[in-house]
Design a protein around this motif. Structure first.
Motif, PDB file in Angstrom:
ATOM      1  N   GLN A 280       0.828  -1.210   0.000  1.00 29.95           N
ATOM      2  CA  GLN A 280       0.000   0.000   0.000  1.00 29.95           C
ATOM      3  C   GLN A 280       0.861   1.258   0.000  1.00 29.95           C
ATOM      4  N   ALA A 281       2.003   1.208   0.696  1.00 31.31           N
ATOM      5  CA  ALA A 281       2.882   2.380   0.729  1.00 31.31           C
ATOM      6  C   ALA A 281       3.434   2.689  -0.658  1.00 31.31           C
ATOM      7  N   ASP A 282       3.657   1.645  -1.459  1.00 31.65           N
ATOM      8  CA  ASP A 282       4.156   1.872  -2.819  1.00 31.65           C
ATOM      9  C   ASP A 282       3.114   2.544  -3.711  1.00 31.65           C
ATOM     10  N   ASP A 283       1.825   2.384  -3.358  1.00 33.13           N
ATOM     11  CA  ASP A 283       0.756   2.949  -4.184  1.00 33.13           C
ATOM     12  C   ASP A 283       0.322   4.338  -3.743  1.00 33.13           C
ATOM     13  N   VAL A 284       0.911   4.854  -2.662  1.00 31.11           N
ATOM     14  CA  VAL A 284       0.513   6.176  -2.157  1.00 31.11           C
ATOM     15  C   VAL A 284       1.003   7.261  -3.109  1.00 31.11           C
ATOM     16  N   ASP A 285       0.179   8.268  -3.278  1.00 29.36           N
ATOM     17  CA  ASP A 285       0.536   9.411  -4.117  1.00 29.36           C
ATOM     18  C   ASP A 285       1.695  10.169  -3.477  1.00 29.36           C
ATOM     19  N   ARG A 286       2.830  10.246  -4.171  1.00 28.00           N
ATOM     20  CA  ARG A 286       4.022  10.880  -3.608  1.00 28.00           C
ATOM     21  C   ARG A 286       3.849  12.374  -3.410  1.00 28.00           C
ATOM     22  N   SER A 287       2.886  12.954  -4.091  1.00 21.60           N
ATOM     23  CA  SER A 287       2.673  14.390  -3.904  1.00 21.60           C
ATOM     24  C   SER A 287       1.934  14.709  -2.612  1.00 21.60           C
ATOM     25  N   ASP A 288       1.318  13.693  -1.981  1.00 15.53           N
ATOM     26  CA  ASP A 288       0.596  13.882  -0.715  1.00 15.53           C
ATOM     27  C   ASP A 288       1.556  13.548   0.428  1.00 15.53           C
ATOM     28  N   ALA A 289       2.200  14.568   0.964  1.00  8.99           N
ATOM     29  CA  ALA A 289       3.227  14.343   1.984  1.00  8.99           C
ATOM     30  C   ALA A 289       2.643  13.715   3.238  1.00  8.99           C
ATOM     31  N   ALA A 290       1.443  14.126   3.631  1.00  2.00           N
ATOM     32  CA  ALA A 290       0.835  13.578   4.846  1.00  2.00           C
ATOM     33  C   ALA A 290       0.524  12.099   4.683  1.00  2.00           C
ATOM     34  N   ALA A 291       0.005  11.707   3.522  1.00  2.93           N
ATOM     35  CA  ALA A 291      -0.306  10.296   3.282  1.00  2.93           C
ATOM     36  C   ALA A 291       0.965   9.458   3.235  1.00  2.93           C
ATOM     37  N   VAL A 292       2.019   9.999   2.640  1.00  2.00           N
ATOM     38  CA  VAL A 292       3.283   9.262   2.594  1.00  2.00           C
ATOM     39  C   VAL A 292       3.838   9.058   3.997  1.00  2.00           C
ATOM     40  N   ARG A 293       3.795  10.098   4.815  1.00  2.00           N
ATOM     41  CA  ARG A 293       4.306   9.989   6.183  1.00  2.00           C
ATOM     42  C   ARG A 293       3.485   8.996   6.998  1.00  2.00           C
ATOM     43  N   GLN A 294       2.165   9.036   6.840  1.00  2.00           N
ATOM     44  CA  GLN A 294       1.307   8.119   7.582  1.00  2.00           C
ATOM     45  C   GLN A 294       1.547   6.672   7.175  1.00  2.00           C
ATOM     46  N   SER A 295       1.684   6.412   5.879  1.00  2.00           N
ATOM     47  CA  SER A 295       1.916   5.033   5.430  1.00  2.00           C
ATOM     48  C   SER A 295       3.270   4.518   5.897  1.00  2.00           C
ATOM     49  N   ARG A 296       4.267   5.382   5.911  1.00  2.00           N
ATOM     50  CA  ARG A 296       5.592   4.955   6.369  1.00  2.00           C
ATOM     51  C   ARG A 296       5.584   4.658   7.868  1.00  2.00           C
ATOM     52  N   ASN A 297       4.887   5.488   8.644  1.00  2.00           N
ATOM     53  CA  ASN A 297       4.822   5.243  10.089  1.00  2.00           C
ATOM     54  C   ASN A 297       4.096   3.937  10.395  1.00  2.00           C
ATOM     55  N   ALA A 298       2.998   3.679   9.673  1.00  2.00           N
ATOM     56  CA  ALA A 298       2.260   2.432   9.892  1.00  2.00           C
ATOM     57  C   ALA A 298       3.107   1.226   9.527  1.00  2.00           C
ATOM     58  N   LEU A 299       3.835   1.312   8.421  1.00  2.00           N
ATOM     59  CA  LEU A 299       4.700   0.203   8.017  1.00  2.00           C
ATOM     60  C   LEU A 299       5.803  -0.029   9.040  1.00  2.00           C
ATOM     61  N   ALA A 300       6.403   1.048   9.557  1.00  2.00           N
ATOM     62  CA  ALA A 300       7.476   0.898  10.546  1.00  2.00           C
ATOM     63  C   ALA A 300       6.956   0.245  11.824  1.00  2.00           C
ATOM     64  N   ALA A 301       5.748   0.624  12.251  1.00  2.00           N
ATOM     65  CA  ALA A 301       5.188   0.029  13.463  1.00  2.00           C
ATOM     66  C   ALA A 301       4.881  -1.446  13.262  1.00  2.00           C
ATOM     67  N   LEU A 302       4.346  -1.810  12.098  1.00  2.00           N
ATOM     68  CA  LEU A 302       4.061  -3.219  11.816  1.00  2.00           C
ATOM     69  C   LEU A 302       5.344  -4.047  11.744  1.00  2.00           C
TER      70      LEU A 302
END
Length: 315
Positions: A280-302
């Protein structure tokens, strides 16, 4: 079957995958082996449907997946589409778990791990799988022949003796003269039955069955998932996993096998969750900084949760 992508068949040596990618792949393949789930894998540029029977280290030091292939490309035109195949785990380009399960193939030797020296996961024997299926059905034993479940029939009674001198075998005696029927009487309507009050009927309603308590591994999965949903950091998840591990070991007591099974279930579940989060993190829109940060934090926690559970299993 998926359409084969237009790419050249891979003939290069096995690649060295990053440790986190290999860990996610091994977790998914191990789950498929233990649950006897069919797999659709992309290997050498072609999709294949396989039944994984064993996963482990081969004699060359690589990780191999021993499977019974049911559909897809084969090594050559002379080989049938169905048969035993050994796949290099590092060269598997993609793998998807299918809903279908399979029965293990009959063993031709002492173990499934032909060509695998150190197995990580393997299916049970065909006999053990069929016995487990029979136990899960738990059918009642059949009654022996000649045994009737109802009441025993009454023995035949001899016909009553007749005083008639002309009665013979097989000829019924003359019936005795019947008494005249009684005079008809006027029917009295039955008294109405008293109706029970509504409260009395509701009092006889059976009580609801109490909810079944979740198993320790399911309770731990729900607890860790709730903490993750609150946006916990990797360090917070590591501490939470340690608390969960301590509770599981206390609940298991001296049953080390049960504790290990619970931890493996948790580890595999969060490994699959980390793999899905990475996709899912690979499919996040790179222009949306908040979505990218949220997906990275969720992946790191998992990933931190998965790694902490894996460390508990090795410790």
């Amino acid at each position: 079957m998926r359409k084969t992508p237009s790419r050249r068949r891979a003939t290069s040596p096995s690649p060295d995958l990053p440790p986190d990618v290999m860990a996610r792949r091994v977790a998914r393949l191990s789950r498929a082996v233990r649950d006897r789930r069919a797999l659709e894998i992309l290997y050498g540029g072609a999709w294949r449907v396989v039944h994984p029977h064993a996963l482990g280290e081969t004699g060359t030091g690589r990780l191999g997946l021993l499977t019974w292939q049911t559909a897809g490309r084969t090594a050559g035109p002379q080989n049938p589409g169905e048969g035993w195949r050994m796949f290099d785990v590092a060269r598997i380009e993609d793998a998807e778990l299918l809903r279908a399960t399979f029965a293990p193939r009959p063993r031709e030797g002492a173990a499934w791990t032909a060509g695998i020296e150190r197995p990580l996961a393997e299916v049970p024997s065909r006999e053990a799988a069929l016995e487990a299926l029979a136990d899960s059905l738990a059918l009642p034993a059949a009654e022996p022949p000649g045994h009737a479940s109802g009441p025993a029939p009454e023995p035949d009674r001899p016909p009553p003796a007749s005083d008639s001198p002309v009665a013979t075998a097989g000829t019924p005696p003359d019936p005795a003269p019947s008494a005249p029927p009684p005079a008809p009487q006027a029917e009295t309507p039955p008294a109405p039955e008293p109706r029970a009050p509504t409260m009395a009927r509701s009092a006889t309603k059976p009580a609801a069955k109490p909810a079944r308590a979740p198993t320790p591994d399911r309770a731990a999965m729900a607890r860790l998932g709730a903490v993750l949903q609150r946006g916990a950091t990797p360090d917070r998840m590591t501490r939470e996993v340690q608390a969960v591990v301590d509770e599981l070991r206390a609940a298991g007591g001296e049953d080390a096998d049960a504790v290990r099974t619970w931890l493996e279930t948790l580890r595999d579940g969060f490994a699959e969750g980390a793999e899905s989060a990475a996709e899912q993190a690979d499919d996040v829109d790179r222009s949306d900084a908040a979505a990218v940060r949220q997906s990275r934090n969720a992946l790191a926690a998992l990933e931190a949760t998965r790694d902490a559970l894996d460390a508990a299993l090795r410790g």
